[in-house]
Scaffold this active site. Structure first.
Site: not given
Length: 335
Positions: A244-246
């Site tokens: 989920l970093r993006a």
């Protein structure tokens, strides 16, 4: 190194580097994005752009992390004997501390040892550097814009490290004659009389610095609605990114863009305009970029609110020192 003299090419005068300028300005507004990774061949003025950005930041600091740097050079050192003898901590700052409120530039970041890159990215995202030695711990703020460059022909970064960089830009050689001529003329004019050249761009430089300052102050007041979040999820899913970093970076980058332009709220267009820089290095191989639904101008500096002014910066808050008991870094609009 503090950049405040005639040796620095003005950020506002850069030519043919719009995507890089856009990404650098977003990272300047919100350094917690995690920095900017710049790939491309030699001679594309990557270091020139990095130095130019530093001049727009609070203290104008520009620090270079050399190849072969040790962990102690990067994070700093603690004098353990002094701590045991006097009960206090004597800290010798490393490059992370020296880059505070400026730019930390890492050329050929792909050639650094992975553990060093990992530490570097941790601090870039968190804004705090922690040093622990023999039961003694020291923390200090280290908020800087991280700019890493690399030539993919000389080696790649591990995917886990690529993902840690907030934004990525790929530069290429310019084969458009008018653009090449413009670049060369600007460089020759700067080399002939750098101070006169800088004076011609002083107003634009002041306007950019002011806009960065105002945008930083506005960040916390901006929020996103369900439509914005839905578009972020859609783009990240289409790119088949890991984790989920993006999503988090895209929301932060869209917020930084909205703040830089003085918008009252984050909208879907802001998301569309930052998506390429967020997803370029995270998109699974073979997945094609999804075309934006909106066709907004991709220049964060297109807003007419850029006015020339000087600006300040709040000093960092004191950082605690603790004992350990048991041994996160555009073509400028003409003013």
């Amino acid at each position: 190194m503090t950049l405040n003299d005639s040796s620095v090419f003005p950020f506002a005068a850069l030519v043919g580097q719009q995507p890089l300028q856009e990404a650098l300005l977003l990272a300047a507004v919100d350094p917690a994005l995690g920095g900017v990774l710049v790939t491309g061949p030699r001679g594309t003025a990557k270091s020139t752009a990095a130095r130019a950005l530093a001049e727009l930041l609070p203290e104008g600091r520009f620090v270079t992390l050399p190849l072969g740097a040790s962990e102690e050079q990067l994070i700093g050192t603690l004098d353990i004997e002094s701590a045991l003898r006097d009960g206090g901590v004597k800290f010798s700052p490393g490059l992370l501390a020296k880059a505070h409120r400026g730019v930390l530039y890492v050329d050929e970041v792909n050639l650094l040892p992975n553990p060093l890159v990992d530490q570097l990215l941790d601090v870039a995202a968190s804004g705090v550097n922690t040093i622990e030695r023999d039961g003694i711990s020291h923390r200090h703020e280290a908020r800087f814009v991280l700019i890493g460059t690399m030539n993919p022909e000389e080696g790649e970064l591990r995917p886990q490290l690529l993902d840690r960089f907030g934004l990525a830009v790929e530069l290429g050689n310019c084969f458009e004659a008018p653009v090449r001529q413009h670049i060369v003329k600007a460089r020759l004019a700067f080399d002939t009389d750098s101070q006169a050249f800088r004076d011609r761009h002083a107003r634009e430089q002041a306007a950019l610095a002011q806009r960065i300052h105002e945008a930083r102050a506005q960040l916390a007041s901006l929020d996103f609605d369900d439509a914005v979040h839905a578009r972020v999820s859609e783009l990240c899913i289409a790119a088949q990114v890991d984790g989920l970093r993006a999503d988090l970076v895209m929301l932060r980058a869209a917020r930084a863009l909205a703040a830089f332009e003085g918008a009252r709220a984050i909208d879907v267009e802001h998301v569309e305009r930052v998506a390429q820089a967020v997803l370029k290095h995270r998109r699974r191989e073979g997945e094609k970029p999804q075309q934006p639904q909106s066709q907004g101008h991709a220049n964060p500096q297109a807003n007419p609110r850029a006015n020339d002014a000087d600006w300040g910066y709040l000093p960092p808050e004191p950082v605690e020192t603790a004992t350990v008991k048991n041994v996160r870094p555009l073509q400028p609009k003409k003013a």
